[in-house]
Design a protein around this motif. Structure first.
Motif, short mmCIF file in Angstrom:
data_model
loop_
_atom_site.label_atom_id
_atom_site.label_comp_id
_atom_site.label_asym_id
_atom_site.label_seq_id
_atom_site.Cartn_x
_atom_site.Cartn_y
_atom_site.Cartn_z
N LEU A 119 0.83 -1.21 0.00
CA LEU A 119 0.00 0.00 0.00
C LEU A 119 0.86 1.25 0.00
O LEU A 119 0.58 2.22 -0.72
N GLU A 120 1.91 1.25 0.81
CA GLU A 120 2.80 2.41 0.88
C GLU A 120 3.50 2.63 -0.46
O GLU A 120 3.68 3.78 -0.90
N ALA A 121 3.89 1.53 -1.13
CA ALA A 121 4.55 1.65 -2.43
C ALA A 121 3.60 2.23 -3.48
O ALA A 121 3.99 3.07 -4.30
N ILE A 122 2.35 1.78 -3.46
CA ILE A 122 1.36 2.31 -4.41
C ILE A 122 1.10 3.78 -4.14
O ILE A 122 0.96 4.59 -5.07
N LEU A 123 1.02 4.16 -2.86
CA LEU A 123 0.82 5.56 -2.51
C LEU A 123 1.97 6.42 -3.03
O LEU A 123 1.74 7.50 -3.61
N MET A 124 3.19 5.93 -2.89
CA MET A 124 4.35 6.68 -3.39
C MET A 124 4.29 6.81 -4.91
O MET A 124 4.60 7.87 -5.47
N GLU A 125 3.86 5.74 -5.58
CA GLU A 125 3.73 5.78 -7.03
C GLU A 125 2.67 6.79 -7.45
O GLU A 125 2.85 7.53 -8.44
N GLN A 126 1.58 6.86 -6.71
CA GLN A 126 0.53 7.83 -7.01
C GLN A 126 1.05 9.25 -6.83
O GLN A 126 0.77 10.14 -7.65
N GLU A 127 1.79 9.48 -5.76
CA GLU A 127 2.38 10.81 -5.52
C GLU A 127 3.26 11.23 -6.70
O GLU A 127 3.19 12.37 -7.17
N GLN A 128 4.10 10.30 -7.17
CA GLN A 128 5.01 10.61 -8.27
C GLN A 128 4.25 10.86 -9.57
O GLN A 128 4.60 11.76 -10.33
N ALA A 129 3.19 10.08 -9.80
CA ALA A 129 2.41 10.24 -11.03
C ALA A 129 1.74 11.61 -11.07
O ALA A 129 1.79 12.32 -12.08
N ILE A 130 1.12 12.00 -9.96
CA ILE A 130 0.42 13.29 -9.92
C ILE A 130 1.41 14.44 -10.00
O ILE A 130 1.17 15.44 -10.68
N ALA A 131 2.56 14.29 -9.35
CA ALA A 131 3.60 15.33 -9.43
C ALA A 131 4.10 15.48 -10.87
O ALA A 131 4.50 16.56 -11.29
N GLY A 132 4.04 14.37 -11.64
CA GLY A 132 4.49 14.40 -13.03
C GLY A 132 3.40 14.80 -14.01
O GLY A 132 3.60 14.71 -15.22
N GLY A 133 2.24 15.21 -13.51
CA GLY A 133 1.18 15.69 -14.38
C GLY A 133 0.20 14.63 -14.86
O GLY A 133 -0.66 14.91 -15.69
N GLU A 134 0.32 13.41 -14.33
CA GLU A 134 -0.62 12.35 -14.71
C GLU A 134 -1.78 12.33 -13.72
O GLU A 134 -1.68 12.85 -12.61
N SER A 135 -2.89 11.68 -14.13
CA SER A 135 -4.07 11.66 -13.27
C SER A 135 -3.93 10.67 -12.12
O SER A 135 -4.54 10.84 -11.07
N GLY A 136 -3.17 9.59 -12.34
CA GLY A 136 -3.06 8.56 -11.31
C GLY A 136 -4.29 7.70 -11.19
O GLY A 136 -4.45 6.96 -10.21
N ALA A 137 -5.19 7.72 -12.20
CA ALA A 137 -6.45 6.97 -12.11
C ALA A 137 -6.20 5.47 -12.02
O ALA A 137 -6.82 4.77 -11.22
N GLY A 138 -5.31 4.96 -12.86
CA GLY A 138 -5.02 3.53 -12.82
C GLY A 138 -4.40 3.11 -11.51
O GLY A 138 -4.68 2.03 -10.98
N ILE A 139 -3.55 3.98 -10.95
CA ILE A 139 -2.91 3.68 -9.67
C ILE A 139 -3.96 3.71 -8.55
O ILE A 139 -3.90 2.92 -7.61
N ASP A 140 -4.93 4.61 -8.68
CA ASP A 140 -6.03 4.67 -7.71
C ASP A 140 -6.75 3.32 -7.64
O ASP A 140 -7.05 2.81 -6.56
N ASN A 141 -7.01 2.73 -8.81
CA ASN A 141 -7.65 1.41 -8.84
C ASN A 141 -6.82 0.38 -8.09
O ASN A 141 -7.35 -0.43 -7.32
N ARG A 142 -5.53 0.40 -8.34
CA ARG A 142 -4.65 -0.57 -7.70
C ARG A 142 -4.61 -0.38 -6.19
O ARG A 142 -4.49 -1.34 -5.43
N PHE A 143 -4.70 0.88 -5.75
CA PHE A 143 -4.70 1.15 -4.31
C PHE A 143 -5.90 0.48 -3.65
O PHE A 143 -5.75 -0.19 -2.62
#
Length: 237
Positions: A127-151
């Motif tokens: 869970l912590e790894a997915i949260l970090m990935e979401q943070e990086q995606a949003i910081a990079g201008g992506e929506s993080g929608a797919g990562i949200d599903n995985r979370f």
């Protein structure tokens, strides 16, 4: 099989959608063997890990069957894997977002509480790894929608309840509509990230009531943001 390259914003979700479309439209028939992971990764333009994640989702919903040493095959309708039934009807339906949120609010706060009570160290680390990935995606201008599903899928897995895990997996596409690209916004992304941090902290510390409350508040807030944005867009027409 022919596949479209996948946008990073969709990741495994679009793989799931494309393979399901191929099955629904008859381009993949029951009993057909899927190409090897390496070949699928080349066709979709993603990593083999992402392909594996999409296949896992489809296998757990019963559309695909993996056979040791033989590969992955499209399931036969009489395999009994899909359940025949309510799950299939839900996935086939075009349900309103309000209805989707109603179901999510029935299930996901309890899932978060169970994850706090039962989550293994490995599940919490994921869970912590997915949260970090979401943070990086949003910081990079992506929506993080797919990562949200995985979370949310990882939370269901952390709950330790196989029935809940399978329900969330089977309803994955229906839930995905409430996180789809068209209902994303910078406001929602920021709110989701803050809520996910609160949920992960509660789960990490084993605080079930806090995890349940954080999830309920998260769903209420996201629902409000989505419908406020939709009303605003409608009023500007």
């Amino acid at each position: 099989m022919e596949a479209r390259p996948v946008s990073r914003k969709c990741i495994s979700d679009e793989i799931v959608t494309q393979i399901r479309e191929m099955i629904d439209h008859g381009r993949l028939q029951p009993g057909d063997r899927l190409p090897a992971e390496r070949k699928l990764a080349e066709q979709f333009g993603v990593s083999r890990t992402t392909v594996r994640e999409g296949i896992k989702i489809l296998s757990e919903s019963g559309l695909l069957t993996s056979r040791q040493g033989a590969g992955t095959f499209v399931s036969h309708p009489d395999d009994g894997a899909r359940g025949g039934s309510l799950i299939e009807a839900v996935l086939a339906g075009n349900h309103a977002l309000q209805d989707v949120f109603e179901v999510r609010k029935m299930l996901e706060p309890e899932i978060a509480a169970l994850a706090a009570r039962n989550g293994s160290p490995d599940a919490k680390t994921r869970l912590e790894a997915i949260l970090m990935e979401q943070e990086q995606a949003i910081a990079g201008g992506e929506s993080g929608a797919g990562i949200d599903n995985r979370f949310h899928q990882a939370l269901a897995e952390a709950s330790g309840n196989p029935v809940l895990r399978e329900m969330v997996t089977a309803l994955h596409e229906g839930f995905s509509r409430s996180r789809a690209e068209e209902v994303q916004s910078p406001q929602r992304q920021k709110a989701s990230l803050a809520a996910h941090r609160a949920i992960v902290e509660a789960v990490r510390n084993g605080h079930a009531m806090q995890a349940e409350r954080a999830m309920r508040e998260h769903l209420d807030e996201v629902e409000r943001i989505i419908f406020d944005n939709q009303r605003g867009a409608y009023s500007r027409r």
